[in-house]
Design a protein around this motif. Structure first.
Motif, PDB file in Angstrom:
ATOM      1  N   SER A 102       0.325   4.448   0.070  1.00  0.00           N
ATOM      2  CA  SER A 102       0.123   5.561   1.014  1.00  0.00           C
ATOM      3  C   SER A 102       0.604   5.163   2.412  1.00  0.00           C
ATOM      4  O   SER A 102       1.178   5.973   3.139  1.00  0.00           O
ATOM      5  CB  SER A 102      -1.326   6.039   1.012  1.00  0.00           C
ATOM      6  OG  SER A 102      -2.169   5.048   1.525  1.00  0.00           O
ATOM      7  N   LYS A 103       0.430   3.889   2.772  1.00  0.00           N
ATOM      8  CA  LYS A 103       0.981   3.439   4.059  1.00  0.00           C
ATOM      9  C   LYS A 103       2.508   3.490   4.044  1.00  0.00           C
ATOM     10  O   LYS A 103       3.141   3.806   5.053  1.00  0.00           O
ATOM     11  CB  LYS A 103       0.534   2.012   4.363  1.00  0.00           C
ATOM     12  CG  LYS A 103      -0.928   1.885   4.785  1.00  0.00           C
ATOM     13  CD  LYS A 103      -1.161   0.468   5.294  1.00  0.00           C
ATOM     14  CE  LYS A 103      -2.616   0.158   5.558  1.00  0.00           C
ATOM     15  NZ  LYS A 103      -2.787  -1.238   6.013  1.00  0.00           N
TER      16      LYS A 103
ATOM     17  N   ASN B 243       0.845  -1.190   0.000  1.00  0.00           N
ATOM     18  CA  ASN B 243       0.000   0.000   0.000  1.00  0.00           C
ATOM     19  C   ASN B 243       0.889   1.252   0.000  1.00  0.00           C
ATOM     20  O   ASN B 243       1.559   1.557   0.994  1.00  0.00           O
ATOM     21  CB  ASN B 243      -0.909  -0.035   1.235  1.00  0.00           C
ATOM     22  CG  ASN B 243      -1.853   1.152   1.306  1.00  0.00           C
ATOM     23  OD1 ASN B 243      -1.461   2.291   1.044  1.00  0.00           O
ATOM     24  ND2 ASN B 243      -3.101   0.892   1.668  1.00  0.00           N
TER      25      ASN B 243
END
Ligand SMILES: NC(=O)c1ccc[n+]([C@@H]2O[C@H](COP(=O)([O-])OP(=O)(O)OC[C@H]3O[C@@H](n4cnc5c(N)ncnc54)[C@H](OP(=O)(O)O)[C@@H]3O)[C@@H](O)[C@H]2O)c1
Ligand SMILES: *[C@@H]1O[C@H](CO)[C@@H](O)[C@H](O)[C@H]1NC(C)=O
Ligand SMILES: CC(=O)N[C@H]1CO[C@H](CO)[C@@H](O)[C@@H]1O
Length: 364
Positions: free
Chosen positions: A75-76, A73
């Motif tokens: 954005s993580k 992910n």
């Protein structure tokens, strides 16, 4: 393969010692691996946006390594990078993201291709990404049990594809688990890739498959964690043998470790409050997970879980990094006998054949 199986007496002994440190870990002395200077070292950590992987990445950044956080992910991953760079301001140019979903062979291949096109060597590879279970999606789109694909198969394929990039003194570290002690393999598991079902004795215990087809999550998890240790053992002996055959000494080292029981968002989501959603049989089958879920106050700080990993990756200790010394299973910076250490060479080699079939590769 040269090493012969150890007596299972040692495995039982170390299982007992591991259970003690699992539940009493907070009473043990704090692990303090000596800091290393990793200036110029290129490191990759899978599943680095959270928990142990994040802590490992942070520790590496503190020790001046270049760190790639391989996450599914984006954005993580970016959020994790900002947490690291604000804790270690001089790491701004050294901490980067890679896109990797270990449960998807095509994502693993893209990640490795991308690496070969843009980067050069890898000094330390942490195969850390993992899940305790995958109840929402038992099988991947490729037809493999998701826990097996995520925890094991992806790292097998990634390590094979990135092997040409590993530096001569590279280290590869697997986040395994004390849970590997409850792994359950039949001695005759199939050598053929079998998709879209839980194969008795390899992805699932025989009894669970017979009774319903839905195996205990904790045993599937344990099997993936035992496979990581077997992989470390087999890969090290392959490296040693290849070096010997060409008259070199091998300085590459691979180890697996257990972080013990550590406070992370990845602990099994089984708390006394959620028990009513499960049948008594399911609770019994996953009793290990339920026990952990009910006792999370006993889990150690994540820095303690990551300490052994960072130490294995950086120490010059002979027992870790001496010639031919790799392939070990460690806990609290101490070598332990794992279940796979009591397996015959023949059984271990059969794993390898099966992994190659599942990953669709031939490793040399
Ligand atoms: N905590 C413990 O006590 C303990 C004990 C024994 C072993 N372990 C092992 O430690 C490792 C790290 O777990 P943790 O406890 O730190 O839990 P965590 O905080 O949930 O971290 C797991 C990491 O793996 C990533 N991940 C999961 N599936 C992935 C996939 N398909 N592709 C790429 N990344 C994926 C997660 O990404 P997302 O954030 O996107 O989900 C997350 O970054 C696991 O292998 C686990 O089995 C933990
Ligand atoms: C990635 O993580 C964010 C939270 O940081 C979440 O909102 C988003 O849905 C996730 N994306 C995917 C594709 O899972
Ligand atoms: C074949 C069979 O009986 N499968 C059942 C196993 O249990 C799950 C629930 O845990 C059911 O959804 C399946 O139908």
């Amino acid at each position: 393969m040269s090493s012969s199986p150890v007596s299972s007496v040692y495995v039982y002994r170390d299982f007992v010692l591991s259970m003690l440190s699992l539940f009493c870990g907070r009473l043990y002395p704090t692990l303090r691996p000596p800091p290393a200077d990793l200036t110029g070292k290129i490191t990759v950590v899978t599943g680095a946006n959270s928990g142990l992987g994040f802590q490992i990445a942070l520790d590496l950044a503190r020790q001046k390594a270049t760190v790639f956080l391989a996450c599914r992910n984006a954005s993580k991953a970016q959020e994790a990078i900002s947490r690291i760079t604000s804790a270690v301001p001089d790491s701004v140019d050294r901490v980067k993201a890679l896109s990797l979903d270990t449960s998807s062979p095509s994502s693993v291949r893209e990640c490795a291709e991308g690496w070969k096109n843009t980067e050069s060597k890898i000094d330390i590879l942490f195969n850390n990404a993992g899940v305790p279970s995958s109840p929402e999606q038992p099988f991947t789109v490729d037809g493999f049990p998701t826990t097996y694909a995520t925890n094991f198969l992806g790292s097998f394929l990634l390590t094979q594809l990135l092997e040409p990039c590993l530096s001569n003194e590279a280290r590869v570290i697997f986040t395994s688990s004390t849970g590997h002690y409850i792994s359950d393999f039949t001695p005759t598991f199939s050598l053929e890739a079998v998709k879209n079902r839980l194969e008795p004795g390899f992805h699932a215990p025989k009894a669970a498959v017979r009774s319903n087809g839905s195996a205990a999550d904790s045993t599937i998890y344990g099997n993936t964690k035992a496979m990581q240790i077997a992989f470390a053992k087999l890969l090290q002996s392959r490296w040693n043998a290849a070096a010997k055959a060409s008259g070199r000494t091998n300085e590459r080292v691979v180890h697996a470790f257990s972080p013990g029981f550590t406070q992370t968002p990845g602990l099994p989501k089984m708390t006394p409050l959620s028990i009513w959603k499960y049948s008594p049989l399911q609770v019994w089958e996953d009793r290990g997970f339920w026990l952990l879920g009910a006792t999370t106050v006993l889990a150690t700080d994540v820095s303690q879980g990551a300490a052994t990993a960072v130490w294995l990756a950086t120490t010059k200790d002979e027992a870790v990094a001496g010639e031919g010394m790799g392939g070990g299973y460690w806990e609290r910076m101490t070598k332990r006998a794992a279940t796979v250490d009591a397996m015959s060479t023949e059984m271990l080699e059969r794993f390898w054949i099966r992994w190659e079939a599942d990953a669709g590769i031939t490793w040399r």
